[in-house]
Design an enzyme around this catalytic site. Structure first.
Site, short mmCIF file in Angstrom:
data_model
loop_
_atom_site.label_atom_id
_atom_site.label_comp_id
_atom_site.label_asym_id
_atom_site.label_seq_id
_atom_site.Cartn_x
_atom_site.Cartn_y
_atom_site.Cartn_z
N ASP A 102 -6.28 5.25 -1.80
CA ASP A 102 -6.39 3.24 -1.74
C ASP A 102 -7.34 2.93 -0.46
O ASP A 102 -7.32 4.33 0.31
CB ASP A 102 -5.22 2.38 -1.60
CG ASP A 102 -5.44 1.37 -1.50
OD1 ASP A 102 -4.65 0.13 -2.57
OD2 ASP A 102 -5.99 0.72 -2.01
C1 GLC Z 1 -7.40 -2.32 -2.19
C2 GLC Z 1 -6.40 -2.69 -3.27
C3 GLC Z 1 -6.65 -1.32 -4.12
C4 GLC Z 1 -7.76 -1.76 -4.97
C5 GLC Z 1 -8.92 -1.14 -3.55
C6 GLC Z 1 -10.53 -0.99 -3.61
O1 GLC Z 1 -7.30 -2.08 -0.69
O2 GLC Z 1 -5.44 -2.11 -2.69
O3 GLC Z 1 -5.81 -1.86 -5.40
O4 GLC Z 1 -8.61 -1.04 -5.82
O5 GLC Z 1 -8.43 -1.59 -2.38
O6 GLC Z 1 -10.75 -2.53 -3.43
#
Ligand code: GLC
Length: 649
Positions: free
Chosen positions: A222
């Site tokens: 993430d």
């Molecule tokens: C965010 C989210 C994830 C998302 C990623 C890109 O923090 O937790 O679900 O796809 O970052 O934005």
């Protein structure tokens, strides 16, 4: 990595991290550059790809929330939504869609529950699997997320989720296991720790994902979930997102000391994904027009709306309707990375009702400002206007300042001003219909007795009010059912009382998540898992079980004894009578949504495989079926069982 393309150690180190927020390093032009983009319910591509901010984004089709999708209880719609999103990705040159999210709704207060399917792992897994199949049918990839136990937003970057092995397997890993049957191109690890190890460094659970669930794609982090790039790489994380200059500088500085096999393994995963995206991109063809994709968004909302209460007021009959409440004139959605900028202008509810031939007019009463503060704008005038109409439709809910990524809700009631507006308008109105636009369970016990009807519209996407209008007028017969329990009070939820501090969340409720607790311990709830009313009436008859080895076929009939064609979702639960370990009283193991014309009868046949009877034995490190007596229960909700029969396995 393909022989023709030997990369230097420096190139490999650069390759296992994003080049920016959304793309890969191309090894000095030797690799295809793939693009990843949020999100699960519509594309959110910043116009400036060097940011992840909620800045100006390319407008896209805004589909209903994942909660609404699951409330359709129709996995075919999950496939259709995936296929439609795949078309959106082709239109905007996106290679991988960052979704679906399958985290279990352990806490009603979790700020991202609207982004997830259910409190039940089987529902979450089946819907995610079909969604992934739909997206990938368009040669576009997905990112199954967030692996794993990202069940709250509070201190998500730092807290360790303490979960016992059996609960982990049966509740929190199970959706990933089912969804991996669709072979997602990537999996995204979560921010949190599980049992003391950060998920970006969780070699043990990566091993389960690859060696037991058969996942053969790339594991990405993430965004900013990686705190130690080397430890993450050594554990089996393949791609750190987003680009982090300090981390990359550190890795380059110790390039000669890095484990070469681990570095090669991760670099090969990223290069293989780049090759895959390049090859698949050549096969992409849009096969859905914008109108067709919009129709998918509207259909999902129409099928996902849940009729929670109806005492002689719906469907609306001819008469004058007073419409009020902020969501009638303002778009409600969940905040954070899954947010979408709708490509279609917002449609006020009064206009949507008028388009269905209803004499409807809007007047302001209560207006939300920020979070749970609202103000009672013109409630006095609204009460006078309501008194002159036949029906009042009051729209309430929780906007993106209440439910959003990175924060959990502190309570699950509406604002006190909205509750006051409900009381006042109930007093003044001939009939009161309350429509709720929120992303997770709401405690309605303060006012539900005064409403003649309650409709759950959820976060319904860019066609929300058209779908609400068609359900209110009967053009659509509501068929949605809840996939999460609505408790009477937050305090009734065991996980809400479990130990937590700034470092640890103790999952000491174990398997007793959602209905597995309320049903097993007979704790009353506002609305049970699987609940939803219809304008039709269905009768269940003639259950018959047929065993073949370790599988059981369940057959029964459903008759629509009303004058309205409608859809019904039958739920099949399994109870182990002669158990040898603790088991929740019963667990959902199959379901079917079926259309039945007025006064017609249909036979439903469902097959329960061996896993439907199994529990995860920590003693044997394996899923286990103990021969003995089981009971099959067919219900219209987890509480309302229509048929049941025992069988010996
Ligand atoms: C965010 C989210 C994830 C998302 C990623 C890109 O923090 O937790 O679900 O796809 O970052 O934005």
């Amino acid at each position: 990595m393909e022989g023709k393309r030997e990369l230097t150690r420096e190139q490999k180190i650069k390759l296992i991290m994003g080049a920016d927020f959304w793309t890969n390093y191309d090894a000095d032009g030797r690799l295809y550059t793939f693009v990843v983009s949020d999100g699960p319910v519509g594309l959110r591509q910043p116009l400036d790809r060097t940011t992840t901010e909620q800045s100006d984004c390319i407008k896209s089709v805004a589909y209903p929330s994942v909660q609404m999708l699951s409330q359709t209880w129709d996995p075919v719609l999950a496939y259709e939504m995936g296929r439609s999103l795949g078309n959106d990705c082709i239109e905007q040159d996106v290679d991988i869609l960052l979704g679906p999210g399958v985290n279990i709704k352990r806490l009603p207060t979790n700020g991202r529950n609207f982004e997830y399917f259910s409190e039940d792992p089987y529902v979450a897994g089946v819907f995610a699997r079909e969604y992934i199949k739909g997206v990938q049918s368009k040669h576009v990839g997905t990112a199954l997320k967030h692996f794993c136990c990202n069940n709250s937003e509070t201190s998500r970057h730092w807290a360790s989720m303490e979960v016992d092995e059996r609960t982990l397997r049966e509740i929190y890993l199970r959706p990933f296991e089912i969804a991996c049957e669709a072979q997602p191109w990537t999996v995204m690890c979560s921010y949190n720790l599980v049992n003391g190890v950060r998920m970006s460094e969780h070699e043990k659970l990566y091993g389960v994902l690859r060696n037991e669930f058969g996942f053969d794609g790339m594991i990405m982090s993430d965004w900013e979930a990686v705190k130690d790039s080397e430890a993450s790489m050594n554990a089996g994380l393949n791609w750190e997102m987003p680009y982090n200059e300090a981390h990359q500088r550190e890795m380059l500085a110790k390039a000669e000391k890095l484990d070469e096999k681990k570095l090669d393994a991760s670099a090969a995963r990223v290069a293989a994904l780049a090759d895959k995206c390049e090859a698949e991109s050549k096969m992409r063809r849009q096969d859905m027009t914008l109108q067709e994709r919009r129709a998918v968004a509207q259909k999902i909302e129409e099928e996902g709306i849940v009729l929670l209460k109806n005492e002689g007021v719906l469907p609306l009959e001819a008469g004058k309707v007073f419409v009020t409440g902020a969501p009638a004139v303002r778009y409600y959605y969940g905040g954070g990375s899954s947010n979408v900028y709708p490509e279609r202008d917002f449609e006020p509810l009064a206009e949507a009702l008028a388009a269905e031939g209803v004499d409807a007019e809007y007047g302001e009463s209560v207006w939300e400002t920020n979070g749970h503060q609202s103000h009672l704008g013109n409630l006095k005038e609204a009460v006078l206007r309501a008194a002159q109409k036949d029906v009042t439709v009051l729209c309430v809910g929780e906007p993106n300042t209440c439910e959003y990524e990175s924060t959990d809700r502190q309570q699950i009631r509406l604002s006190k001003e909205e509750e006051a507006a409900i009381h006042a308008l109930a007093e003044a109105s001939e009939k009161l219909v309350v429509v709720v636009y929120a992303g997770a369970a709401i405690d309605m016990s303060d006012w539900i007795g005064e409403a003649d009807a309650v409709l759950w519209a959820g976060y319904g996407g860019e066609f929300v009010n058209r779908a609400v209008a068609r359900v209110l007028t009967g053009k659509v017969n509501p068929s949605g059912k809840l996939t999460e329990t609505f408790p009477f009070r937050l305090e009734d939820v065991p996980a809400e009382n479990a130990y937590r501090d700034e470092a640890v969340m103790l999952y000491n409720e174990g398997l007793n998540v959602g209905y597995r607790y309320f049903d097993t311990f007979d704790v009353p709830v506002l609305f049970p898992f699987g609940f939803g009313l219809s304008y039709s009436k269905f009768v269940y008859r003639d259950i018959c079980l047929e065993k073949s080895g370790k599988t059981v076929t369940v057959r029964f009939t459903i008759e629509n004894i009303s004058d309205a064609d409608g859809k019904e979702t039958a739920q099949v639960y399994v109870r182990e009578v002669t158990k040898e370990v603790y088991r929740p009283y019963k667990e959902l193991k199959a379901f079917r949504k079926i259309f039945i014309k007025a006064h017609e009868c249909r036979t439903v046949e469902l097959t329960l495989d061996e896993r439907a009877f199994a529990y995860y034995s920590v003693a044997k490190d394996a899923w286990t079926v103990k021969p003995g007596v089981f009971e099959i229960l067919v219900g219209v909700s987890v509480q309302q069982i229509m048929l049941k029969q025992k069988i010996v396995l």
